[in-house]
Every structure is written in C-alpha cells, then in structure tokens.
Write a protein that holds these residues in place. Structure first.
Motif, short mmCIF file in Angstrom:
data_model
loop_
_atom_site.label_atom_id
_atom_site.label_comp_id
_atom_site.label_asym_id
_atom_site.label_seq_id
_atom_site.Cartn_x
_atom_site.Cartn_y
_atom_site.Cartn_z
N CYS A 42 4.17 10.19 0.22
CA CYS A 42 4.24 9.02 -0.58
C CYS A 42 5.66 8.33 -0.21
O CYS A 42 6.67 9.06 -0.46
CB CYS A 42 3.89 9.35 -2.03
SG CYS A 42 4.64 8.25 -3.20
N HIS A 44 7.39 6.57 -2.13
CA HIS A 44 8.01 6.49 -3.30
C HIS A 44 8.77 7.85 -3.62
O HIS A 44 9.95 8.26 -4.16
CB HIS A 44 7.36 6.00 -4.57
CG HIS A 44 6.60 4.74 -4.06
ND1 HIS A 44 7.39 3.34 -4.00
CD2 HIS A 44 5.49 4.44 -3.89
CE1 HIS A 44 6.59 2.67 -3.72
NE2 HIS A 44 5.40 2.97 -3.45
N CYS A 45 7.81 8.87 -3.53
CA CYS A 45 8.37 10.29 -4.14
C CYS A 45 8.24 11.53 -3.09
O CYS A 45 8.60 12.60 -3.23
CB CYS A 45 7.65 10.97 -5.21
SG CYS A 45 5.92 11.37 -5.00
N CYS A 81 -1.08 8.48 -4.95
CA CYS A 81 -0.25 9.48 -5.10
C CYS A 81 -0.40 9.92 -6.61
O CYS A 81 -0.61 9.24 -7.40
CB CYS A 81 1.29 9.14 -4.65
SG CYS A 81 2.58 10.47 -5.03
N CYS A 83 2.09 10.68 -8.25
CA CYS A 83 3.29 9.90 -9.22
C CYS A 83 2.69 8.70 -9.77
O CYS A 83 3.55 7.96 -10.52
CB CYS A 83 4.35 9.75 -8.19
SG CYS A 83 4.16 8.31 -6.98
ZN LIG Z 1 4.48 9.14 -4.95
#
Ligand SMILES: [Zn+2]
Length: 407
Positions: A42, A44-45, A81, A83
């Motif tokens: 991902c 983002h994370c 994801c 998240c």
């Molecule tokens: Zn993520």
C-alpha cells in the motif's frame, strides 16, 4: 491466433499481462488485457495486500500492428488496503495514469518526431494530431537542447536562413572535431554572438568562419585573442564570383545563341583546366577566344586554383609570398572584378593564411548540417517557433548515435 502471440505482437510479453480478448476491424484492432493479481504494498502504509476493491477500464492507443491502429483496453485493478485506502495496481510502465497513449507509443512517437521532416508526418504515422506530437516534443525539448556550459577549444560559426519567428537568419555554432552542432543562436547580430561567447567561450582558442566582419568583430570583442580561420570555401568564392561577374559582363556583347550557351557553362568555367575533357575544353576555349577580358579572368582563376591547391596539399611555407605574387598578377591584369576580390583577400589575409596553417579545419561539415536543416524547413508546420526549431536541429544530431547502434 494464440493469446500469447498477441501479447508478443504488442510488445508486452514480459509485463505479467493476461490476454482477455481481441477484435480486429478494417483499420483498428482492440485488445483487452489485465495484469496478474499479486500482492502490492500500500503506498500509504506499506502493508502488503491483494484484496481487490474494483476494476476500471483504461483505454489507450498503442503502437500500430500492420497499419492497424491498436487500442488497448486495460482492465485496471484497484486494491483495498486494511488501512482503508484504495490504490491502483502497478502496471510496470505500460501506461501512465490518465494518458490516452501507451508509454511505448510516446517513446516511439518522440523518436520519430525528432527524425522526421515534419510533425504532421509523425502525427499521421502514429494516428494522432500534429498538435499532440508538438506537445510531446515540447515537453521534452529542454532535455536535448540545453546549451553546454563551456564551448570546446575549436568552434565553427556560420549563418543560415532559418526563417523563424526570431528573424530570417540564425547562427549555428558547431564542433569541427565531432562535426556536430553545439548550439543555434536566434540571430547573427554582433551583440548576440558576443554575449554568448562571453558566457561560454572561456576555453575557445580557434574560430572558423566565413568572411563576415560582424562575426570577426564579435569574436574579437568576446574572446581573448582568438585565432580566426577563414573557411576556404567561403574565401575562394570571391574569386569564382569575380569570374562570373566578368563572364556576365562579357556575354552581354555576344549574340543570343552564344550568350545563352555561355551562361549555361558556369560550372565548366569553374573547373580546373586539366580536369576538363577535350570536348569541354574546346567549348570553353571558344568563348575565351571571343573576349580578352574573359581569357584573362580565366587565367587568373587558374592561377588562383594553382596557388590554393599547391599550398593546401603540401607546400605550406610560402603561402603568403605566393599569395602576394597572385595579387601582383591581378593588379597587372587590372580587371575591376578581381581587384575588388583581392581587396577582400587583403582585409582577411591573416585569417586566410591560417586556413593553410590548419588545413584540416574547415566549415565544410556545417554545410551538411545546414542541408538537413533545409529539409526541416520544408516540413514547416510548427517550426516557425525558434526554440522548437533549435531543439529539433540539436536533437536530430544527438539521435544519430542511436541510428548507428540500431542499424
Ligand atoms: Zn494502507
């Protein structure tokens, strides 16, 4: 047709591409693809996931197959994801987001646009509009047209008729060692040349040029005692022009038939006497016998060529002395056209002698570059813009390296 063959045809065989279906029409081919499902980190994370959120189809144009325009319909997967964020799968550079053309298409079209005579031609070959090709070219223009920080030790300068939005004449600066253009200046004014050489010419020691007093003055003002070489083609022209002027003056007195015939023989008059066939010589002789000025002009030209060839080839010590003997010959003959020509020679004598001291340095190769530029001008669309014109000239010569390695 087997699926994997279609994937190979469009050049995507090593990109985890899965074939879905295709249809072939008269002028177009539609290919539907998707990528293999796999774990993605991902953005983002960084958590790795292969949970699918949904699919969206991104349709774009790709390279042609057998004159058919190819459209790829890429079923783009989106992952979800833990998240909470959703993200697109990576497609290994097949296409960039929102683009209506594939990456491979962009590369090929750019290369083609640099090499071809016109943007319109590239547009046709790649199934798009000329303005799309121009945008593609413009976006990458800086990469191949950034001027060098410093010029090499030896440079050649010459003007050419570019007819751009910055004026009729442009100036080319070229490298006689690599035989490549270094830069194109928007005009040939003393100010422009001087400013450019001041900025980048610290290392320049030798400049080759035609007999332009503007160039000479700019170079002398900008550089610290440069050695100037007059290009031999350009200074020899003054002798040929003098011969032509005499011929034109003399042939006015001839009858219609002889005048026209004499006019057509320009090239024969220029050639060395010993290089003419006996028929050609008979023809030339006929006209020389009709007028004593023409005979004298011809003899002067022969004497000039003898001086030039002798000293260019081997004997480099007595150049100046022999040149002064040539002046004397011209003065005795007292033909105004040649008196004017040697006046020019005298003003440029140091630079002319330098051409014999450095016989391997000339501007001849610039002619080749300028001929290529003429072809470019003919496919004029988009080239009135000076920056684009300049970038294209520079890029074409840069790309020559690739042509060699491919061919
Ligand atoms: Zn993520």
């Amino acid at each position: 047709m087997p699926d994997h063959f279609i994937i190979q045809l469009i050049g995507l065989e090593n990109k985890n591409v899965q074939f879905i279906e295709h249809s072939i029409e008269k002028d177009t081919c539609h290919i539907h693809i998707q990528l293999k499902r796999k774990k993605h980190a991902c953005p983002h994370c960084q958590t790795r996931t292969n949970r699918i959120k949904d699919y969206r189809t991104h349709s774009f144009q790709h390279l042609k197959i057998a004159e058919k325009r190819v459209y790829i319909h890429y079923r783009k997967r989106r992952y979800h994801c833990p998240c909470g964020k959703a993200f697109d799968e990576k497609n290994q550079g097949i296409v960039t987001r929102y683009q209506r053309f594939s990456t491979a298409w962009h590369q090929a079209a750019l290369f083609h646009s640099i090499n071809s005579a016109s943007f319109t031609y590239t547009a046709k070959a790649y199934g798009t509009t000329a303005s799309k090709i121009i945008r593609l070219f413009d976006a990458r223009m800086d990469a191949f047209s950034t001027p060098p920080a410093t010029l090499p030790k030896i440079i050649a300068i010459d003007e050419f008729k570019g007819d751009t939005n910055k004026g009729k004449f442009q100036l080319i600066i070229a490298d006689p060692v690599t035989r490549r253009p270094i830069d194109i200046l928007e005009n040939r004014s003393i100010k422009t040349i001087q400013r450019y050489l001041r900025e980048r010419g610290q290392q320049v020691e030798i400049v080759i040029m035609d007999l332009s007093s503007a160039f000479k003055s700019a170079v002398q003002k900008a550089l610290d005692s440069p050695l100037i070489i007059a290009d031999s083609f350009h200074f020899s022209r003054y002798i040929y022009w003098a011969l032509t002027k005499v011929r034109i003056r003399v042939q006015q007195k001839f009858h219609d038939y002889d005048r026209k015939r004499c006019k057509r023989m320009k090239g024969l008059f220029y050639k060395r006497k010993h290089e003419l066939t006996s028929e050609q010589w008979t023809l030339v002789q006929r006209y020389l016998e009709l007028d004593s000025d023409l005979q004298t002009a011809y003899d002067i030209k022969e004497a000039y060529q003898a001086w030039f060839n002798t000293h260019k080839a081997q004997e480099r010590t007595n150049v100046r002395h022999a040149l002064h003997q040539f002046y004397e010959l011209v003065r005795q003959a007292n033909i105004p056209e040649f008196i004017a020509a040697i006046g020019t020679f005298q003003r440029w004598e140091t630079e002319i002698i330098n051409a014999f001291i450095y016989p391997h340095l000339s501007n001849g190769f610039v002619e080749g570059i300028n001929n290529r530029t003429k072809v470019l001008k003919r496919g004029a669309y988009g080239f009135q813009c000076f920056e684009r014109f300049r970038a294209k000239i520079l890029a074409q010569h840069f790309i020559k390296d690739f042509d060699i390695s491919v061919g």
